[in-house]
Design a protein around this motif. Structure first.
Motif, PDB file in Angstrom:
ATOM      1  N   ILE A 455       0.861  -1.210   0.095  1.00 51.46           N
ATOM      2  CA  ILE A 455       0.005   0.023   0.066  1.00 51.46           C
ATOM      3  C   ILE A 455       0.635   1.115   0.067  1.00 51.46           C
ATOM      4  O   ILE A 455       0.535   2.085  -1.004  1.00 51.46           O
ATOM      5  CB  ILE A 455      -0.800  -0.179   1.161  1.00 51.46           C
ATOM      6  CG1 ILE A 455      -1.845  -1.041   1.172  1.00 51.46           C
ATOM      7  CG2 ILE A 455      -1.739   1.355   1.370  1.00 51.46           C
ATOM      8  CD1 ILE A 455      -2.861  -1.525   2.376  1.00 51.46           C
ATOM      9  N   ARG A 456       2.092   1.246   0.742  1.00 55.20           N
ATOM     10  CA  ARG A 456       2.862   2.372   0.922  1.00 55.20           C
ATOM     11  C   ARG A 456       3.502   2.486  -0.605  1.00 55.20           C
ATOM     12  O   ARG A 456       3.912   3.772  -0.854  1.00 55.20           O
ATOM     13  CB  ARG A 456       4.007   1.930   2.018  1.00 55.20           C
ATOM     14  CG  ARG A 456       4.794   3.360   2.205  1.00 55.20           C
ATOM     15  CD  ARG A 456       5.693   3.060   3.491  1.00 55.20           C
ATOM     16  NE  ARG A 456       4.904   2.561   4.599  1.00 55.20           N
ATOM     17  CZ  ARG A 456       5.203   1.472   5.273  1.00 55.20           C
ATOM     18  NH1 ARG A 456       5.628   0.374   4.611  1.00 55.20           N
ATOM     19  NH2 ARG A 456       4.333   1.152   6.361  1.00 55.20           N
ATOM     20  N   ALA A 457       3.794   1.511  -1.449  1.00 54.45           N
ATOM     21  CA  ALA A 457       4.417   1.938  -2.751  1.00 54.45           C
ATOM     22  C   ALA A 457       3.317   2.301  -3.751  1.00 54.45           C
ATOM     23  O   ALA A 457       3.772   2.545  -4.849  1.00 54.45           O
ATOM     24  CB  ALA A 457       4.959   0.521  -3.165  1.00 54.45           C
ATOM     25  N   ILE A 458       1.974   2.383  -3.399  1.00 54.82           N
ATOM     26  CA  ILE A 458       1.144   2.722  -4.266  1.00 54.82           C
ATOM     27  C   ILE A 458       1.157   4.457  -4.626  1.00 54.82           C
ATOM     28  O   ILE A 458       1.317   4.971  -3.795  1.00 54.82           O
ATOM     29  CB  ILE A 458      -0.315   2.557  -3.981  1.00 54.82           C
ATOM     30  CG1 ILE A 458      -0.620   0.967  -3.844  1.00 54.82           C
ATOM     31  CG2 ILE A 458      -1.342   2.950  -4.994  1.00 54.82           C
ATOM     32  CD1 ILE A 458      -1.866   0.542  -3.178  1.00 54.82           C
ATOM     33  N   PRO A 459       1.340   4.842  -6.112  1.00 58.16           N
ATOM     34  CA  PRO A 459       1.369   6.261  -6.200  1.00 58.16           C
ATOM     35  C   PRO A 459       0.314   6.824  -5.647  1.00 58.16           C
ATOM     36  O   PRO A 459      -1.147   6.411  -5.680  1.00 58.16           O
ATOM     37  CB  PRO A 459       1.515   6.646  -7.680  1.00 58.16           C
ATOM     38  CG  PRO A 459       1.873   4.986  -8.182  1.00 58.16           C
ATOM     39  CD  PRO A 459       1.214   3.907  -7.166  1.00 58.16           C
ATOM     40  N   LYS A 460       0.312   8.188  -5.289  1.00 59.87           N
ATOM     41  CA  LYS A 460      -0.875   9.145  -4.539  1.00 59.87           C
ATOM     42  C   LYS A 460      -1.818   9.238  -5.837  1.00 59.87           C
ATOM     43  O   LYS A 460      -2.966   9.136  -5.238  1.00 59.87           O
ATOM     44  CB  LYS A 460      -0.118  10.280  -4.317  1.00 59.87           C
ATOM     45  CG  LYS A 460      -1.376  11.190  -3.722  1.00 59.87           C
ATOM     46  CD  LYS A 460      -0.606  12.600  -3.129  1.00 59.87           C
ATOM     47  CE  LYS A 460      -1.683  13.461  -2.643  1.00 59.87           C
ATOM     48  NZ  LYS A 460      -1.260  14.839  -2.284  1.00 59.87           N
ATOM     49  N   GLU A 461      -1.738   9.160  -7.136  1.00 59.84           N
ATOM     50  CA  GLU A 461      -2.695   9.552  -8.200  1.00 59.84           C
ATOM     51  C   GLU A 461      -3.659   8.422  -8.105  1.00 59.84           C
ATOM     52  O   GLU A 461      -4.692   8.425  -8.492  1.00 59.84           O
ATOM     53  CB  GLU A 461      -1.889   9.598  -9.437  1.00 59.84           C
ATOM     54  CG  GLU A 461      -1.345  10.958  -9.548  1.00 59.84           C
ATOM     55  CD  GLU A 461       0.153  10.706  -8.666  1.00 59.84           C
ATOM     56  OE1 GLU A 461       0.731   9.651  -8.481  1.00 59.84           O
ATOM     57  OE2 GLU A 461       0.890  11.885  -8.512  1.00 59.84           O
ATOM     58  N   GLU A 462      -3.175   6.925  -7.804  1.00 60.95           N
ATOM     59  CA  GLU A 462      -3.947   5.992  -7.952  1.00 60.95           C
ATOM     60  C   GLU A 462      -5.089   5.865  -6.821  1.00 60.95           C
ATOM     61  O   GLU A 462      -5.951   5.114  -6.773  1.00 60.95           O
ATOM     62  CB  GLU A 462      -3.134   4.557  -8.118  1.00 60.95           C
ATOM     63  CG  GLU A 462      -2.078   4.643  -9.346  1.00 60.95           C
ATOM     64  CD  GLU A 462      -1.461   3.320  -9.433  1.00 60.95           C
ATOM     65  OE1 GLU A 462      -1.999   2.476  -8.690  1.00 60.95           O
ATOM     66  OE2 GLU A 462      -0.567   3.181 -10.246  1.00 60.95           O
ATOM     67  N   LEU A 463      -4.445   6.307  -5.660  1.00 59.65           N
ATOM     68  CA  LEU A 463      -5.445   6.349  -4.314  1.00 59.65           C
ATOM     69  C   LEU A 463      -6.435   7.404  -4.598  1.00 59.65           C
ATOM     70  O   LEU A 463      -7.684   7.169  -4.135  1.00 59.65           O
ATOM     71  CB  LEU A 463      -4.438   6.563  -3.143  1.00 59.65           C
ATOM     72  CG  LEU A 463      -3.767   5.570  -2.738  1.00 59.65           C
ATOM     73  CD1 LEU A 463      -2.696   5.938  -1.719  1.00 59.65           C
ATOM     74  CD2 LEU A 463      -4.152   4.201  -2.731  1.00 59.65           C
ATOM     75  N   GLU A 464      -6.153   8.797  -4.989  1.00 58.38           N
ATOM     76  CA  GLU A 464      -7.134   9.765  -5.076  1.00 58.38           C
ATOM     77  C   GLU A 464      -7.742   9.659  -6.291  1.00 58.38           C
ATOM     78  O   GLU A 464      -7.847  10.542  -7.383  1.00 58.38           O
ATOM     79  CB  GLU A 464      -6.503  11.157  -4.650  1.00 58.38           C
ATOM     80  CG  GLU A 464      -5.774  11.176  -3.411  1.00 58.38           C
ATOM     81  CD  GLU A 464      -5.040  12.531  -3.377  1.00 58.38           C
ATOM     82  OE1 GLU A 464      -4.855  13.267  -4.262  1.00 58.38           O
ATOM     83  OE2 GLU A 464      -4.463  12.639  -2.212  1.00 58.38           O
ATOM     84  N   LEU A 465      -8.521   8.707  -6.615  1.00 57.66           N
ATOM     85  CA  LEU A 465      -9.447   8.592  -7.770  1.00 57.66           C
ATOM     86  C   LEU A 465     -10.635   9.376  -7.625  1.00 57.66           C
ATOM     87  O   LEU A 465     -11.150   9.424  -6.481  1.00 57.66           O
ATOM     88  CB  LEU A 465      -9.698   7.090  -8.149  1.00 57.66           C
ATOM     89  CG  LEU A 465      -8.462   6.305  -8.528  1.00 57.66           C
ATOM     90  CD1 LEU A 465      -8.976   4.813  -8.830  1.00 57.66           C
ATOM     91  CD2 LEU A 465      -7.846   6.967  -9.737  1.00 57.66           C
ATOM     92  N   PRO A 466     -11.398   9.940  -8.769  1.00 59.74           N
ATOM     93  CA  PRO A 466     -12.525  10.490  -8.340  1.00 59.74           C
ATOM     94  C   PRO A 466     -13.511   9.723  -7.850  1.00 59.74           C
ATOM     95  O   PRO A 466     -13.604   8.382  -8.271  1.00 59.74           O
ATOM     96  CB  PRO A 466     -12.720  10.903  -9.976  1.00 59.74           C
ATOM     97  CG  PRO A 466     -11.623  11.039 -10.650  1.00 59.74           C
ATOM     98  CD  PRO A 466     -10.928   9.786 -10.102  1.00 59.74           C
ATOM     99  N   THR A 467     -14.442  10.284  -7.210  1.00 61.45           N
ATOM    100  CA  THR A 467     -15.789   9.548  -6.503  1.00 61.45           C
ATOM    101  C   THR A 467     -16.835   9.327  -7.539  1.00 61.45           C
ATOM    102  O   THR A 467     -17.282  10.294  -8.296  1.00 61.45           O
ATOM    103  CB  THR A 467     -16.203  10.162  -5.301  1.00 61.45           C
ATOM    104  OG1 THR A 467     -15.164  10.297  -4.331  1.00 61.45           O
ATOM    105  CG2 THR A 467     -17.258   9.331  -4.593  1.00 61.45           C
TER     106      THR A 467
END
Length: 501
Positions: A455-467
């Motif tokens: 989880i720590r290695a996931i880029p920030k852009e992939e976590l903050e996807l549009p709702t």
């Protein structure tokens, strides 16, 4: 009158210098004047970022002020009478009495200064009370410690201390008078705790809202009728005081009634921000004590302080926990005395001061409750305005969605009006929970089955996807409304019988 920032900086510098020199009384006066000047400056600042920075500066200076005040109070507890002629001085912090020579030769000891100008003892780095010769030992806690030789800073400090004690008394008096004059022009009033328990006063002063809650009317969705009534009861009497006199005098008490999570406490924070009065945020724990008779003293002291700081507002959240119906089988004697004192103080909140026709001296009680039917009848009579805070309507639900989702990226298929229609019967807190849950859906899908390192290695852009709209559908299924239709009918029935809007 504009506030000079250069003068604020200069007064702050003077206050700190006097604190370093040990002249704590003068330092406290400068600190009080600076705090009042910053308070005036904050009233003229409109930019949020700049205002926040000045509020932070004021908070830091207030902490310095309290620190200097604590040192001054500690020194006052050790202070003894000034010796005259030759006499023995005995202090708690000295191991043995010390005989002091008569103060006649100015080359050895300067003449005794008046009490208000007497330098403080040598505690925590302050200068000695009397200048000594460089070869004289300095007594600290009963032990004689020789001065450090060869240290130019120590010599310079000693010389400055001698000069200040010999020739600075008159200059210090002038500076103190100047500081007092500045303080009188824009005085930051402080409640005098004499005659009261100091600990009780300090406990209540912690409940005074010193910092701006920064909640404005525009931050509250819907509730236009409640905001209008609160403006009329609290804000307008301060804007047009000549109109609110006689039969049009301001309301002494306002009760906010409604289901949980509808924004009653949030409205109180907006009142604290908008009205500009002294705001006491009181809970049941603030007025409770394990000692016999102390809770009643706290209630009386609260209203005494509110009158002193008038115009002021006392906000009591969950007032049913303090003033429920009297005469019940489970009621304790101490609880009944507290209720009686609260009712007496509320009834005399203006009449006792003889200031009924002066709205700038008014003290208003703002209370909130989820159980209005449990409130004592006498208290209900004293809370003259009883305002119902309902569940949000369709427009209010849409505004709440927009406020909660202003920092969240939404997909193109999201329709807030359609979501608001699905949330009929939800309170403001329920709608906030729906938004929080929907905003977390994309991250939950992305991290499902992964370890913390992955989880720590996931880029920030992939976590903050549009709702997406699907996320809201799932969140609505998971979050149910917290207020039943039977509860709403109960509130409406009580308002039909006792409401006063």
């Amino acid at each position: 009158m504009s506030v000079n920032i250069t003068e604020i900086c200069e007064n702050t510098k003077m206050g700190r210098e006097y604190a370093l020199l040990g002249n704590y009384d003068t330092s406290l006066i400068y600190y009080q004047g600076v705090l009042q000047q910053i308070h005036k400056l904050l009233a003229t600042i409109k930019e949020p970022n700049r205002k926040q920075k000045w509020q932070q500066v004021r908070q830091e200076l207030a902490e310095e002020y309290e620190h200097v005040k604590d040192i001054n109070n500690t020194l006052a507890s050790f202070k003894t009478d000034q010796p005259r002629g030759g006499q023995v001085i005995s202090c708690d912090y000295m191991e043995s009495p010390r005989y002091e020579e008569p103060t006649r030769d100015p080359d050895v000891w300067p003449p005794p200064t008046p009490v208000e100008h007497r330098p403080s003892p040598n505690i925590r780095g302050a200068r000695p009370s009397h200048p000594r010769r460089s070869d004289a030992p300095v007594r600290r806690g009963g032990a004689a410690v020789p001065p450090a030789r060869g240290d130019p800073r120590a010599v310079r400090r000693a010389n400055q201390g001698q000069e200040n004690n010999r020739g600075g008394g008159r200059r210090e008096s002038k500076n103190k008078e100047k500081a007092k004059k500045e303080l009188e022009e824009g005085e930051n009033k402080r409640f005098d705790p004499s005659g009261y328990d100091k600990d009780l006063v300090e406990n209540l002063e912690r409940d005074i809202v010193q910092r701006n809650p920064n909640v404005h009317w525009g931050d509250i969705a819907d509730l236009s009728e409640a905001k209008r009534l609160l403006q009329e009861a609290v804000v307008l009497p301060l804007v047009v005081p000549d109109f609110f006199k006689g039969i049009r005098r301001p309301w002494k008490g306002v009760l906010l009634v409604g289901p949980p999570g509808t924004g009653k406490t949030y409205l109180a924070k907006a009142v604290a921000t908008e009205c500009g009065t002294t705001f006491f945020n009181v809970s049941s724990s603030s007025l409770s004590s394990k000692y016999h008779g102390e809770s009643e003293k706290l209630v009386r002291l609260l209203f005494e302080m509110a009158r002193f700081y008038a115009p002021s507002t006392i906000f009591v959240d969950e007032i049913d926990s303090i003033c429920s119906r009297r005469g019940g089988s489970s009621e304790h004697e101490a609880s009944r005395r507290v209720k009686s004192e609260l009712l007496i103080q509320m009834d005399g909140v203006t009449g006792a001061t003889g200031q009924d026709d002066d709205p700038t001296k008014i003290v208003m009680v703002l209370a909130a409750t989820n159980f209005p039917w449990d409130i004592d009848e006498a208290l209900r009579r004293r809370l003259e305005k009883r305002i119902y805070i309902p569940l949000p309507g369709a427009e209010g639900r849409k505004m709440l969605l927009e406020i909660n989702l202003k920092d969240v990226d939404l997909a193109a298929d999201v329709n807030l009006e359609q979501i608001a229609g699905r949330l009929n019967g939800y309170s403001g807190a329920d709608i906030t929970n729906v938004c929080r849950d929907a905003a977390m859906m994309s991250m939950r899908r992305r991290i499902q089955g992964l370890t913390p390192d992955q989880i720590r290695a996931i880029p920030k852009e992939e976590l903050e996807l549009p709702t997406t709209m699907e996320d809201f559908e799932m969140a609505i299924k998971k979050v149910s409304k917290s207020v039943s239709s039977e509860d709403i009918e109960k509130y409406q029935k009580w308002m039909e019988e006792f409401g006063s809007v």
